[in-house]
Design a protein around this motif. Structure first.
Motif, short mmCIF file in Angstrom:
data_model
loop_
_atom_site.label_atom_id
_atom_site.label_comp_id
_atom_site.label_asym_id
_atom_site.label_seq_id
_atom_site.Cartn_x
_atom_site.Cartn_y
_atom_site.Cartn_z
N THR A 1 0.86 -1.10 0.07
CA THR A 1 0.05 -0.15 0.18
C THR A 1 0.96 1.23 0.07
O THR A 1 2.06 1.31 0.64
CB THR A 1 -0.86 -0.05 1.08
OG1 THR A 1 -0.03 0.03 2.30
CG2 THR A 1 -1.82 -1.23 1.35
N ALA B 1 1.06 5.72 0.00
CA ALA B 1 0.20 7.06 0.52
C ALA B 1 0.24 7.70 -0.68
O ALA B 1 0.98 7.55 -1.79
CB ALA B 1 1.15 7.54 1.65
N GLU B 2 -0.63 8.75 -0.85
CA GLU B 2 -0.78 9.65 -1.82
C GLU B 2 0.84 10.53 -2.11
O GLU B 2 1.15 10.78 -1.11
CB GLU B 2 -1.80 10.64 -1.65
CG GLU B 2 -2.04 11.63 -2.84
CD GLU B 2 -3.01 12.59 -2.59
OE1 GLU B 2 -3.26 13.59 -3.43
OE2 GLU B 2 -3.71 12.47 -1.42
N GLY C 1 3.54 9.13 -2.30
CA GLY C 1 4.43 8.24 -1.70
C GLY C 1 5.29 7.31 -2.93
O GLY C 1 4.79 7.33 -3.92
#
Length: 414
Positions: A182, A184-185, A187
């Motif tokens: 996953t 992050a925006e 990232g």
């Protein structure tokens, strides 16, 4: 230099010799005459070769035109647009009429486009067996009692692919480093790669054979179709099964799945551990290979032992002769082992079970389809009224992830 270019050059040279003598107003010298005689002989031979080649090309073109015009010959074409349902029907549609028309001619070859009871190897299929001098007026029964046929499904387990060249190159995958995660925006995205991938090339290998029939058989299109579908094609398919699984990679052999480097192994500790050993092999494929198991291959004798195993109450684990497991779910004639697609075939050695992620870890390639050709020029075919029918296919096997397979050794000793 092709024959036509060679012919033009010879004619030019010959004319040059003759014109030189004519210009000098003299007869040909002995050397010139010998040279000219040799060139004229070669010119005659080349003309015959070119004429024969053009005749052959015209014959093939006519066959192609017949195939294109015939209704239902090519799926999506004219006519009823119904394609041949089998290789034998395909050959009969495209080549039988021409083959019968050319019966009795020497050096004739008739082929069809690629399609996307047993006799001794040296024996011919003949119509015979009557006493000399006794009229043979009864009909010939062309219904053949079929020999036992082995279920052919190893090829079906593997992913299939076409190939346009003469070999397939690919990377053999090893362990995966990294993976999806996953993010992050904005990232950073994780990188992943297979450790030390190895490039490998597997060349196409040809698998081929032939049968010989008498002219009498060729006149019956239905019988010719049956011969191709039930004998020639079966033997070809069974040889492919052997090569895809057990080929040793030497000479013209494929390198089969079970002879690949990096294949996983698992061994049973005894008869009571055989079921568990197969499952442990499946787990190795799932964990080490990180691929889902989608089938296994087992010898009929080993399957029989599994199938006839009973519990302490004398109940068959795989279901009895009249009902399913513990009289539930009806009768399953060949229940799968550990719920996997189970291929029962003598192509695998007794005492070995091959489990794997067949469609994800490997691909069986073929160039074109099965090619069937018939000819009269083989050996003494023309003088003996025989026609040889040949079938062949070109295959290659790519095993991209050997860890996607596990070879399980069973132990039936008490």
């Amino acid at each position: 230099m092709n024959p036509k270019e060679r012919l033009a050059a010879l004619i030019k040279d010959a004319r040059g010799i003759a014109e030189k003598a004519k210009t000098e107003n003299r007869d040909l010298t002995t050397d010139e005459q010998t040279d000219l005689d040799g060139k004229m002989a070669e010119i005659t031979t080349l003309k015959e070769q070119i004429a024969a080649g053009e005749k052959s090309a015209a014959t093939l073109a006519a066959l192609d035109a017949m195939a294109a015009d015939a209704p239902g010959d090519i799926p999506g074409g004219g006519g009823d647009q119904v394609g041949a349902k089998s290789l034998g029907e395909h050959f009969v549609k495209h080549a039988h009429e021409s083959l019968v028309a050319k019966k009795g001619l020497s050096n004739v070859t008739v082929g069809a486009p690629d399609f996307t009871g047993r006799k001794a190897a040296a024996d011919n299929h003949v119509v015979g067996g009557w006493t000399e001098g006794v009229p043979y007026l009864t009909d010939f029964d062309r219904t053949i009692v079929q020999a036992p046929r082995v279920r052919l499904t190893i090829d079906d387990l593997l992913a299939q692919g076409p190939i346009s060249g003469n070999a397939i190159s690919y990377l053999v995958e090893s362990a995966l480093e990294g993976g999806f995660a996953t993010v992050a925006e904005g990232g950073a995205k994780p990188q992943m790669h297979f450790l030390n991938p190895t490039q490998k090339t597997d060349a196409l290998k040809k698998i081929a054979g032939f049968i010989t029939l008498t002219d009498e058989f060729l006149e019956d299109a239905d019988f010719l179709k049956t011969e191709i579908d039930t004998r020639l094609l079966y033997e070809l398919a069974y040889m492919q099964e052997q090569q895809l699984l057990n080929g040793n990679g030497t000479g013209q052999n494929l390198l089969g799945v079970l002879n690949r480097s990096g294949l996983q192994t698992e061994a049973s500790a005894g008869p009571d551990d055989n079921f568990d050993a197969v499952f442990r092999g499946m787990t190795k494929v799932e964990t080490n290979g990180q691929l889902p198991v989608d089938g296994l291959v087992i010898h009929p004798n080993d399957y029989q032992r599994f199938r006839l195993t009973k519990d302490g109450n004398q109940q068959y684990y795989g279901g009895g002769p009249f009902a399913g497991q513990y009289a539930n779910d009806g009768l399953v004639l060949q229940p799968p082992l550990w719920a996997q697609k189970t291929v029962v075939t003598p192509a695998i050695a007794e005492g070995t079970v091959a489990v794997g992620s067949w469609k994800l870890a490997a691909t069986a390639y073929r160039k074109g389809g099965v090619r069937v050709e018939a000819a009269t020029q083989h050996a003494s075919n023309f003088t003996n009224n025989l026609v040889t029918i040949r079938a062949e296919v070109r295959r290659a096997l790519a095993v991209r992830k050997p860890l996607g397979f596990c070879k399980v050794a069973l132990d039936w000793t008490a």
